[in-house]
Design an enzyme around this catalytic site. Structure first.
Site, short mmCIF file in Angstrom:
data_model
loop_
_atom_site.label_atom_id
_atom_site.label_comp_id
_atom_site.label_asym_id
_atom_site.label_seq_id
_atom_site.Cartn_x
_atom_site.Cartn_y
_atom_site.Cartn_z
N ARG A 29 -5.59 42.73 -57.32
CA ARG A 29 -6.25 41.47 -57.71
C ARG A 29 -5.32 40.29 -57.45
O ARG A 29 -4.12 40.35 -57.75
CB ARG A 29 -6.70 41.52 -59.17
CG ARG A 29 -7.73 42.63 -59.36
CD ARG A 29 -8.60 42.48 -60.58
NE ARG A 29 -9.46 43.66 -60.68
CZ ARG A 29 -10.67 43.77 -60.14
NH1 ARG A 29 -11.20 42.75 -59.50
NH2 ARG A 29 -11.38 44.90 -60.24
N ASP A 30 -5.90 39.22 -56.91
CA ASP A 30 -5.14 38.00 -56.62
C ASP A 30 -4.67 37.37 -57.94
O ASP A 30 -5.41 37.30 -58.92
CB ASP A 30 -6.02 37.01 -55.85
CG ASP A 30 -5.20 35.89 -55.21
OD1 ASP A 30 -5.14 35.86 -53.97
OD2 ASP A 30 -4.65 35.06 -55.95
N ILE A 31 -3.42 36.89 -57.95
CA ILE A 31 -2.84 36.32 -59.16
C ILE A 31 -3.44 34.96 -59.49
O ILE A 31 -3.38 34.52 -60.64
CB ILE A 31 -1.30 36.23 -58.99
CG1 ILE A 31 -0.58 36.26 -60.32
CG2 ILE A 31 -0.88 35.04 -58.16
CD1 ILE A 31 0.92 36.50 -60.22
N ASN A 87 -6.50 34.01 -43.78
CA ASN A 87 -5.92 32.72 -43.42
C ASN A 87 -4.75 32.94 -42.46
O ASN A 87 -3.97 33.88 -42.64
CB ASN A 87 -5.42 31.99 -44.68
CG ASN A 87 -6.56 31.64 -45.61
OD1 ASN A 87 -7.63 31.24 -45.18
ND2 ASN A 87 -6.34 31.79 -46.92
N VAL A 96 1.45 33.50 -47.77
CA VAL A 96 2.19 34.76 -47.78
C VAL A 96 2.06 35.38 -46.39
O VAL A 96 0.93 35.66 -45.93
CB VAL A 96 1.66 35.73 -48.85
CG1 VAL A 96 2.43 37.05 -48.80
CG2 VAL A 96 1.78 35.12 -50.25
N HIS A 100 -3.26 39.69 -44.92
CA HIS A 100 -4.07 40.15 -46.06
C HIS A 100 -5.49 39.63 -45.90
O HIS A 100 -5.72 38.51 -45.46
CB HIS A 100 -3.47 39.71 -47.39
CG HIS A 100 -3.12 38.26 -47.45
ND1 HIS A 100 -1.97 37.75 -46.90
CD2 HIS A 100 -3.77 37.20 -48.01
CE1 HIS A 100 -1.92 36.45 -47.10
NE2 HIS A 100 -3.00 36.08 -47.77
N HIS A 102 -8.72 38.56 -47.92
CA HIS A 102 -9.24 38.16 -49.22
C HIS A 102 -10.67 38.66 -49.33
O HIS A 102 -11.49 38.44 -48.43
CB HIS A 102 -9.31 36.63 -49.34
CG HIS A 102 -7.99 35.92 -49.35
ND1 HIS A 102 -7.41 35.45 -50.51
CD2 HIS A 102 -7.15 35.58 -48.35
CE1 HIS A 102 -6.27 34.83 -50.21
NE2 HIS A 102 -6.09 34.89 -48.90
P1 DGP Z 1 -2.94 33.01 -48.53
O1 DGP Z 1 -3.02 31.60 -49.01
O2 DGP Z 1 -4.10 33.39 -47.65
O3 DGP Z 1 -1.59 33.34 -47.90
O4 DGP Z 1 -3.10 33.90 -49.83
C1 DGP Z 1 -2.04 34.35 -50.61
C2 DGP Z 1 -2.63 34.79 -51.93
O5 DGP Z 1 -1.69 35.62 -52.58
C3 DGP Z 1 -2.93 33.64 -52.89
O6 DGP Z 1 -4.34 33.63 -53.16
C4 DGP Z 1 -2.15 33.97 -54.14
C5 DGP Z 1 -1.76 35.41 -53.95
N1 DGP Z 1 -0.48 35.77 -54.49
C6 DGP Z 1 0.72 35.18 -54.22
N2 DGP Z 1 1.71 35.79 -54.87
C7 DGP Z 1 1.13 36.82 -55.55
C8 DGP Z 1 1.65 37.83 -56.42
O7 DGP Z 1 2.85 37.93 -56.69
N3 DGP Z 1 0.75 38.69 -56.96
C9 DGP Z 1 -0.59 38.63 -56.66
N4 DGP Z 1 -1.39 39.52 -57.24
N5 DGP Z 1 -1.10 37.70 -55.84
C10 DGP Z 1 -0.26 36.80 -55.30
#
Ligand code: DGP
Length: 113
Positions: A29-31, A87, A96, A100, A102
């Site tokens: 799950r996204d944070i 993205n 990041v 990945h 979404h």
């Molecule tokens: P993007 O902007 O497409 O690179 O998405 C990166 C996503 O990663 C963003 O929605 C927040 C998520 N994210 C960043 N750090 C962490 C983390 O440490 N844990 C989790 N679960 N999600 C993270």
């Protein structure tokens, strides 16, 4: 990659809320969820972005979409609808640099742009 946060998440060195794992993919799950369901699906092997893909990654990327389809069903989104987004680089908002997918759903999503 030693300093990649998603590599650390895959290895369990950074905690995450697991949704799915197999030999090649991990989903969590996204944070910072942008929707009631916001799940990130990543390859276990590090790939920076879509720009870094090579022919040998084709199966891996296809697999991420098969995993997304399965998770969407588990989350009850198959019929309601959901969005899959990757993205790439700054103007798309990639933050990041471990590729990945979404998976977003659970509310009416607005048009993109
Ligand atoms: P993007 O902007 O497409 O690179 O998405 C990166 C996503 O990663 C963003 O929605 C927040 C998520 N994210 C960043 N750090 C962490 C983390 O440490 N844990 C989790 N679960 N999600 C993270």
């Amino acid at each position: 990659m030693a300093d990649c946060i998603f590599c650390k998440i895959v290895k369990g060195e950074i905690p995450s809320t697991s949704v799915y794992r197999d030999e090649h993919a991990y989903a969590f799950r996204d944070i910072q969820p942008a929707a009631p369901t916001h799940i990130l699906i990543v390859p276990q092997r590090h790939i920076d972005s879509v720009n870094a893909l090579s022919a040998e990654d084709e199966g891996t990327i296809g697999h991420l979409f098969m995993v997304a389809k399965q998770i969407a069903a588990q989350e009850g989104l198959s019929e309601r609808g959901y969005r899959l987004v990757i993205n790439t680089n700054a103007e798309a908002g990639q933050t990041v640099f471990h590729i990945h997918l979404h998976l977003l759903g659970g509310r009416q999503l607005t048009k993109m742009g």
